[in-house]
Design a protein around this motif. Structure first.
Motif, PDB file in Angstrom:
ATOM      1  N   GLU A  13      13.629 -39.321 -15.943  1.00  0.00           N
ATOM      2  CA  GLU A  13      13.918 -39.463 -14.510  1.00  0.00           C
ATOM      3  C   GLU A  13      14.147 -38.124 -13.827  1.00  0.00           C
ATOM      4  O   GLU A  13      13.760 -37.930 -12.672  1.00  0.00           O
ATOM      5  N   ALA A  14      14.779 -37.181 -14.527  1.00  0.00           N
ATOM      6  CA  ALA A  14      15.101 -35.902 -13.897  1.00  0.00           C
ATOM      7  C   ALA A  14      15.433 -34.864 -14.956  1.00  0.00           C
ATOM      8  O   ALA A  14      15.675 -35.184 -16.122  1.00  0.00           O
ATOM      9  N   LEU A  15      15.453 -33.619 -14.508  1.00  0.00           N
ATOM     10  CA  LEU A  15      15.960 -32.504 -15.304  1.00  0.00           C
ATOM     11  C   LEU A  15      17.247 -32.018 -14.665  1.00  0.00           C
ATOM     12  O   LEU A  15      17.422 -32.112 -13.440  1.00  0.00           O
ATOM     13  N   ILE A  16      18.140 -31.494 -15.482  1.00  0.00           N
ATOM     14  CA  ILE A  16      19.432 -31.031 -14.986  1.00  0.00           C
ATOM     15  C   ILE A  16      19.723 -29.646 -15.548  1.00  0.00           C
ATOM     16  O   ILE A  16      19.481 -29.379 -16.729  1.00  0.00           O
ATOM     17  N   ALA A  17      20.221 -28.764 -14.686  1.00  0.00           N
ATOM     18  CA  ALA A  17      20.725 -27.460 -15.111  1.00  0.00           C
ATOM     19  C   ALA A  17      22.210 -27.407 -14.791  1.00  0.00           C
ATOM     20  O   ALA A  17      22.641 -27.835 -13.709  1.00  0.00           O
ATOM     21  N   LEU A  18      22.997 -26.879 -15.709  1.00  0.00           N
ATOM     22  CA  LEU A  18      24.443 -26.772 -15.523  1.00  0.00           C
ATOM     23  C   LEU A  18      24.865 -25.333 -15.798  1.00  0.00           C
ATOM     24  O   LEU A  18      24.572 -24.786 -16.859  1.00  0.00           O
ATOM     25  N   LEU A  19      25.516 -24.714 -14.816  1.00  0.00           N
ATOM     26  CA  LEU A  19      26.021 -23.346 -14.962  1.00  0.00           C
ATOM     27  C   LEU A  19      27.521 -23.347 -14.734  1.00  0.00           C
ATOM     28  O   LEU A  19      28.026 -24.043 -13.850  1.00  0.00           O
ATOM     29  N   SER A  20      28.216 -22.533 -15.503  1.00  0.00           N
ATOM     30  CA  SER A  20      29.650 -22.366 -15.277  1.00  0.00           C
ATOM     31  C   SER A  20      30.024 -20.911 -15.523  1.00  0.00           C
ATOM     32  O   SER A  20      29.343 -20.195 -16.259  1.00  0.00           O
ATOM     33  N   GLY A  21      31.096 -20.478 -14.889  1.00  0.00           N
ATOM     34  CA  GLY A  21      31.588 -19.128 -15.093  1.00  0.00           C
ATOM     35  C   GLY A  21      31.175 -18.143 -14.021  1.00  0.00           C
ATOM     36  O   GLY A  21      31.562 -16.968 -14.090  1.00  0.00           O
ATOM     37  N   LEU A  22      30.400 -18.568 -13.027  1.00  0.00           N
ATOM     38  CA  LEU A  22      30.032 -17.666 -11.942  1.00  0.00           C
ATOM     39  C   LEU A  22      31.188 -17.536 -10.954  1.00  0.00           C
ATOM     40  O   LEU A  22      31.899 -18.508 -10.682  1.00  0.00           O
ATOM     41  N   PRO A  23      31.382 -16.360 -10.382  1.00  0.00           N
ATOM     42  CA  PRO A  23      32.463 -16.192  -9.404  1.00  0.00           C
ATOM     43  C   PRO A  23      32.165 -16.940  -8.108  1.00  0.00           C
ATOM     44  O   PRO A  23      31.025 -17.316  -7.824  1.00  0.00           O
ATOM     45  N   SER A  24      33.182 -17.144  -7.340  1.00  0.00           N
ATOM     46  CA  SER A  24      33.015 -17.766  -6.024  1.00  0.00           C
ATOM     47  C   SER A  24      32.446 -16.750  -5.041  1.00  0.00           C
ATOM     48  O   SER A  24      32.522 -15.537  -5.252  1.00  0.00           O
ATOM     49  N   GLY A  25      31.857 -17.271  -3.975  1.00  0.00           N
ATOM     50  CA  GLY A  25      31.410 -16.411  -2.889  1.00  0.00           C
ATOM     51  C   GLY A  25      29.989 -15.897  -2.987  1.00  0.00           C
ATOM     52  O   GLY A  25      29.553 -15.132  -2.114  1.00  0.00           O
ATOM     53  N   PHE A 371      32.009  -6.538 -15.682  1.00  0.00           N
ATOM     54  CA  PHE A 371      32.707  -6.336 -14.412  1.00  0.00           C
ATOM     55  C   PHE A 371      33.718  -7.426 -14.080  1.00  0.00           C
ATOM     56  O   PHE A 371      34.608  -7.207 -13.265  1.00  0.00           O
ATOM     57  N   GLY A 372      33.597  -8.594 -14.709  1.00  0.00           N
ATOM     58  CA  GLY A 372      34.565  -9.653 -14.494  1.00  0.00           C
ATOM     59  C   GLY A 372      34.628 -10.126 -13.054  1.00  0.00           C
ATOM     60  O   GLY A 372      33.732  -9.890 -12.250  1.00  0.00           O
ATOM     61  N   GLY A 373      35.724 -10.800 -12.731  1.00  0.00           N
ATOM     62  CA  GLY A 373      35.957 -11.230 -11.361  1.00  0.00           C
ATOM     63  C   GLY A 373      35.823 -12.722 -11.176  1.00  0.00           C
ATOM     64  O   GLY A 373      34.837 -13.332 -11.588  1.00  0.00           O
ATOM     65  N   ASP A 374      36.820 -13.330 -10.523  1.00  0.00           N
ATOM     66  CA  ASP A 374      36.762 -14.750 -10.185  1.00  0.00           C
ATOM     67  C   ASP A 374      36.103 -14.992  -8.836  1.00  0.00           C
ATOM     68  O   ASP A 374      35.707 -16.111  -8.530  1.00  0.00           O
ATOM     69  N   SER A 375      36.010 -13.941  -8.037  1.00  0.00           N
ATOM     70  CA  SER A 375      35.320 -14.014  -6.754  1.00  0.00           C
ATOM     71  C   SER A 375      34.307 -12.877  -6.695  1.00  0.00           C
ATOM     72  O   SER A 375      34.447 -11.859  -7.387  1.00  0.00           O
ATOM     73  N   LEU A 376      33.286 -13.048  -5.861  1.00  0.00           N
ATOM     74  CA  LEU A 376      32.289 -11.998  -5.722  1.00  0.00           C
ATOM     75  C   LEU A 376      32.912 -10.721  -5.184  1.00  0.00           C
ATOM     76  O   LEU A 376      32.510  -9.613  -5.565  1.00  0.00           O
TER      77      LEU A 376
END
Length: 393
Positions: A13-25, A371-376
């Motif tokens: 029915e579909a393909l799905i991509a899941l990403l985690s760990g990217l900063p906000s913004g 470089f880390g960071g929780d926000s851009l």
């Protein structure tokens, strides 16, 4: 920690991509992701499936008001061909009479190895997940990674160096010419050399006429990568190893080369190492150190050195042939011809786009580790501080 995964089957029915760990913004451009999906579908020699699918990335979570919000991003790409397979591949119990068996394994495909591994009586479910259709979800995820890298001044694109026996005479295409390729609204074989591209087309025509398939070589170029991504400290953190694994994971890729890694193996060191110089720093340069060449492909000792990253993928011909090779029937064990399903003749340009996604996802991971960071805002502050450190070196 940045990570991504995909789910879905070729005719599901579909393909799905899941990403985690990217900063906000991070700014997210829906049209850019869809354009990346369109690029993956292009190229002379693609099969009938591309006439059915009009891939569109539907972002389910992790993005609001056109920006990432720090939570996991889920992307759904519907398979238009699903309407032709609903009775054959339902989640619930299926009428065996409606099941579309892959009765004989194709040489070069995952069919037989997968059936043996998972104890399937035939290869339908192997085909469904092993298919290169899965790379669609990788390209969608890679689009998000590219938008993040762009905020740090990095860009990732590809071009084709060879199809069959037809190859460019000079592989060192300028970044501007590769950018121009990516901006085109019509894609033949995604080669910067028009004369070589016509010879590549002739190779595809031969395969079309003879019921065969043809492979080739693509090169992914990452531009604007600062020195210092990756490390020599641990074997599994070396940037060249990470990139090689990422590109090798793509369907039909059987070899990966960093820079001129293959040809330099038969050369003397004095001919292949990139001599170092020093000039007064330009405003856009990371440091005053210069290179007279880039045989190393932008990586030395597992660490990026500030030159463009060059990653080549060697793509075998597609294993589904209109004139099938010999095989064995799963049920009777008698010799038969291998199964045939609608397929492509040449996918080298498309594989290059999928490889761009894998390189971008790898660089995004390495950039966030450094470089880390929780926000851009935080990530860019750390990145800018590092760039200042380089300029002061």
């Amino acid at each position: 920690m940045f990570r991504f995964s995909t789910a879905g089957e070729s005719h599901g029915e579909a393909l799905i991509a899941l990403l985690s760990g990217l900063p906000s913004g991070i700014p997210v451009d829906q049209e850019f992701i869809d354009r990346e999906l369109w690029r993956r579908q292009q190229g002379y020699g693609r099969g009938g499936r591309m006439k059915i699918e009009r891939d569109h990335a539907h972002i389910l979570s992790g993005v609001r008001d056109a920006h990432t919000i720090g939570s996991p991003i889920a992307i759904l790409i519907e398979n238009q061909d699903w309407k032709n397979w609903q009775e054959s591949l339902p989640v619930e119990a299926v009428d065996p009479a409606k099941h579309k068996r892959v009765a004989s394994p194709r040489p070069g495909h995952a069919d037989l190895a997968g059936a043996l591994k998972y104890n399937f009586p035939e290869a339908r479910y192997v085909l469904e997940r092993a298919s290169a259709r899965e790379s669609t979800a990788r390209v969608a995820a890679g689009g998000i990674a590219k938008m993040f890298l762009r905020e740090l001044g990095m860009e990732v694109l590809s071009h084709v160096l060879q199809v069959g026996t037809a190859a460019v005479q000079h592989a060192d295409a300028s970044w501007e010419s590769i950018e121009a390729l990516a901006a085109r609204d019509e894609v033949l074989l995604n080669c910067t050399d028009a004369e070589a591209e016509q010879r590549m087309k002739e190779q595809v025509d031969i395969a079309l006429r003879t019921g065969d398939t043809v492979g080739g070589v693509f090169e992914v170029v990452a531009h604007g990568v600062p020195p210092g991504l990756g490390t020599y400290a641990n074997w599994d953190e070396r940037l060249d190893g990470l990139l090689a694994a990422a590109v090798m994971s793509l369907q039909a890729v059987k070899g990966v080369e960093i820079g001129e890694g293959v040809s330099v193996a038969t050369s003397f060191g004095s001919k292949v190492h990139d001599e170092i110089g020093y000039e007064h720093k330009e405003a856009k340069a990371f440091t005053g150190f210069t290179r007279g060449s880039n045989h190393a492909g932008g990586i030395e000792g597992g660490v990026s050195n500030g030159s463009d990253l060059l990653v080549r993928g060697y793509l075998k011909p597609i294993s589904t042939l209109r004139r099938p090779l010999g095989s064995v029937d799963f049920a009777t064990r008698e010799p038969v011809k291998a199964a045939y399903e609608r397929s492509d003749v040449c996918v080298v340009p498309a594989a290059g786009v999928a490889a761009e996604a894998m390189v971008a996802l790898t660089l995004a991971r390495c950039a966030l580790e450094k470089f880390g960071g929780d926000s851009l805002v935080e990530t860019k502050r750390n990145y800018d501080g590092y760039c200042q450190q380089l300029r002061n070196y």
